[in-house]
Design a protein around this motif. Structure first.
Motif, PDB file in Angstrom:
ATOM      1  N   ILE A   1       3.637   7.444   2.019  1.00  0.00           N
ATOM      2  CA  ILE A   1       3.748   6.467   3.098  1.00  0.00           C
ATOM      3  C   ILE A   1       3.697   5.077   2.488  1.00  0.00           C
ATOM      4  O   ILE A   1       2.754   4.737   1.759  1.00  0.00           O
ATOM      5  N   MET A   2       4.726   4.291   2.751  1.00  0.00           N
ATOM      6  CA  MET A   2       4.794   2.914   2.280  1.00  0.00           C
ATOM      7  C   MET A   2       4.306   1.983   3.387  1.00  0.00           C
ATOM      8  O   MET A   2       4.723   2.120   4.539  1.00  0.00           O
ATOM      9  N   VAL A   3       3.472   1.019   3.021  1.00  0.00           N
ATOM     10  CA  VAL A   3       3.020  -0.006   3.968  1.00  0.00           C
ATOM     11  C   VAL A   3       3.145  -1.352   3.264  1.00  0.00           C
ATOM     12  O   VAL A   3       2.478  -1.622   2.269  1.00  0.00           O
ATOM     13  N   GLY A   4       4.033  -2.211   3.775  1.00  0.00           N
ATOM     14  CA  GLY A   4       4.291  -3.505   3.144  1.00  0.00           C
ATOM     15  C   GLY A   4       5.505  -3.386   2.236  1.00  0.00           C
ATOM     16  O   GLY A   4       6.072  -2.314   2.100  1.00  0.00           O
TER      17      GLY A   4
ATOM     18  N   PRO B   1      11.919   1.742   7.185  1.00  0.00           N
ATOM     19  CA  PRO B   1      11.196   0.807   8.045  1.00  0.00           C
ATOM     20  C   PRO B   1      12.153   0.083   8.996  1.00  0.00           C
ATOM     21  O   PRO B   1      13.298  -0.169   8.641  1.00  0.00           O
ATOM     22  N   HIS B   2      11.683  -0.241  10.190  1.00  0.00           N
ATOM     23  CA  HIS B   2      12.508  -1.051  11.094  1.00  0.00           C
ATOM     24  C   HIS B   2      11.824  -2.372  11.434  1.00  0.00           C
ATOM     25  O   HIS B   2      12.296  -3.124  12.268  1.00  0.00           O
ATOM     26  N   ALA B   3      10.685  -2.650  10.763  1.00  0.00           N
ATOM     27  CA  ALA B   3      10.011  -3.943  10.895  1.00  0.00           C
ATOM     28  C   ALA B   3       9.231  -4.195   9.608  1.00  0.00           C
ATOM     29  O   ALA B   3       8.820  -3.254   8.925  1.00  0.00           O
ATOM     30  N   LYS B   4       9.030  -5.460   9.265  1.00  0.00           N
ATOM     31  CA  LYS B   4       8.313  -5.795   8.030  1.00  0.00           C
ATOM     32  C   LYS B   4       6.869  -5.312   8.088  1.00  0.00           C
ATOM     33  O   LYS B   4       6.175  -5.518   9.072  1.00  0.00           O
ATOM     34  N   GLY B   5       6.442  -4.671   7.018  1.00  0.00           N
ATOM     35  CA  GLY B   5       5.060  -4.235   6.913  1.00  0.00           C
ATOM     36  C   GLY B   5       4.726  -2.941   7.617  1.00  0.00           C
ATOM     37  O   GLY B   5       3.605  -2.456   7.518  1.00  0.00           O
ATOM     38  N   MET B   6       5.691  -2.354   8.326  1.00  0.00           N
ATOM     39  CA  MET B   6       5.390  -1.126   9.064  1.00  0.00           C
ATOM     40  C   MET B   6       5.314   0.075   8.121  1.00  0.00           C
ATOM     41  O   MET B   6       5.963   0.095   7.075  1.00  0.00           O
ATOM     42  N   PRO B   7       4.510   1.090   8.448  1.00  0.00           N
ATOM     43  CA  PRO B   7       4.462   2.298   7.622  1.00  0.00           C
ATOM     44  C   PRO B   7       5.743   3.118   7.775  1.00  0.00           C
ATOM     45  O   PRO B   7       6.305   3.197   8.868  1.00  0.00           O
TER      46      PRO B   7
ATOM     47  N   TYR C   1       0.838  -1.193   0.000  1.00  0.00           N
ATOM     48  CA  TYR C   1       0.000   0.000   0.000  1.00  0.00           C
ATOM     49  C   TYR C   1       0.875   1.246   0.000  1.00  0.00           C
ATOM     50  O   TYR C   1       1.908   1.284   0.671  1.00  0.00           O
ATOM     51  N   VAL C   2       0.444   2.255  -0.740  1.00  0.00           N
ATOM     52  CA  VAL C   2       1.167   3.513  -0.823  1.00  0.00           C
ATOM     53  C   VAL C   2       0.156   4.646  -0.646  1.00  0.00           C
ATOM     54  O   VAL C   2      -0.870   4.670  -1.330  1.00  0.00           O
TER      55      VAL C   2
END
Length: 197
Positions: free
Chosen positions: A191-194, A173-179, A155-156
């Motif tokens: 904002i990147m998500v995933g 990001p510092h964890a997978k899938g975090m925004p 998602y963007v």
């Protein structure tokens, strides 16, 4: 002589196979089904859809009745990748497609688009605008149904000129899938998500 005939036969089979593969464009209804995979269920039927004609050119397959535009999978590229986005992003997306068709690379496109936005030639959305992406492998794609078995979401959310300070989001990001916020402070801040794996 036998070898010559055998080679000629193999060449003609290879030529026909490669022609079929390069010119193969899926039926419009399958392209539409695949293109709308990333969209929320309630928005799939009303989304405008771009797909590809028999010559491999991008064309409108379906006019829309809601706020989403979806882009079908490019048959010339490896893997399956489709996206749906807010109509507010269409000037940005359309200009990107035009510049790609002109042979511009990513850096050139960003510079040109940034200059055009600064000059007021076209405008990015004033409020956050969504882009849904769904992608996977050719092997997991069913060309008869338009379904993708190994599909993953990304998602963007475009938030032009947003910054790390204004959003509280990190620039990495510092964890997978975090925004997280990519290209902060620019016309294409988002904002990147995933991805999530």
């Amino acid at each position: 002589m036998k070898n010559t005939i055998l080679l000629a036969a193999l060449f003609s089979v290879c030529f026909v196979t490669s022609q079929e593969k390069s010119s193969e464009v899926l039926p419009s209804e399958i392209q539409v089904k695949t293109a709308t995979l990333p969209a929320p269920e309630a928005d799939k039927d009303g989304a405008m859809v771009y797909g590809y004609d028999s010559s491999g050119n991008l064309t409108v397959l379906r006019e829309g009745s809601n706020n989403l535009v979806c882009i079908g999978d490019d048959p010339a590229k490896e893997g399956i990748s489709v996206a749906c986005y807010s109509k507010a992003l269409e000037p940005f997306m359309k200009r990107g497609r035009e510049l790609t068709a002109e042979g511009k690379n990513t850096k050139e496109k960003r510079e040109i688009q940034g200059a055009e936005v600064a000059a007021g030639k076209w405008q990015m959305p004033l409020v956050p605008s969504m882009l849904y992406i769904y992608y996977g492998s050719d092997e997991a794609y069913d060309r008869n149904t338009g379904e993708l078995a190994d599909g993953q979401f990304r998602y963007v959310i475009y938030t032009p000129f947003a910054t790390v300070e204004s959003t509280g989001l990190p620039s990495k990001p510092h964890a997978k899938g975090m925004p997280w916020l990519m290209d902060p402070g620019t016309f294409r801040a988002h904002i990147m998500v995933g991805p999530f794996n």
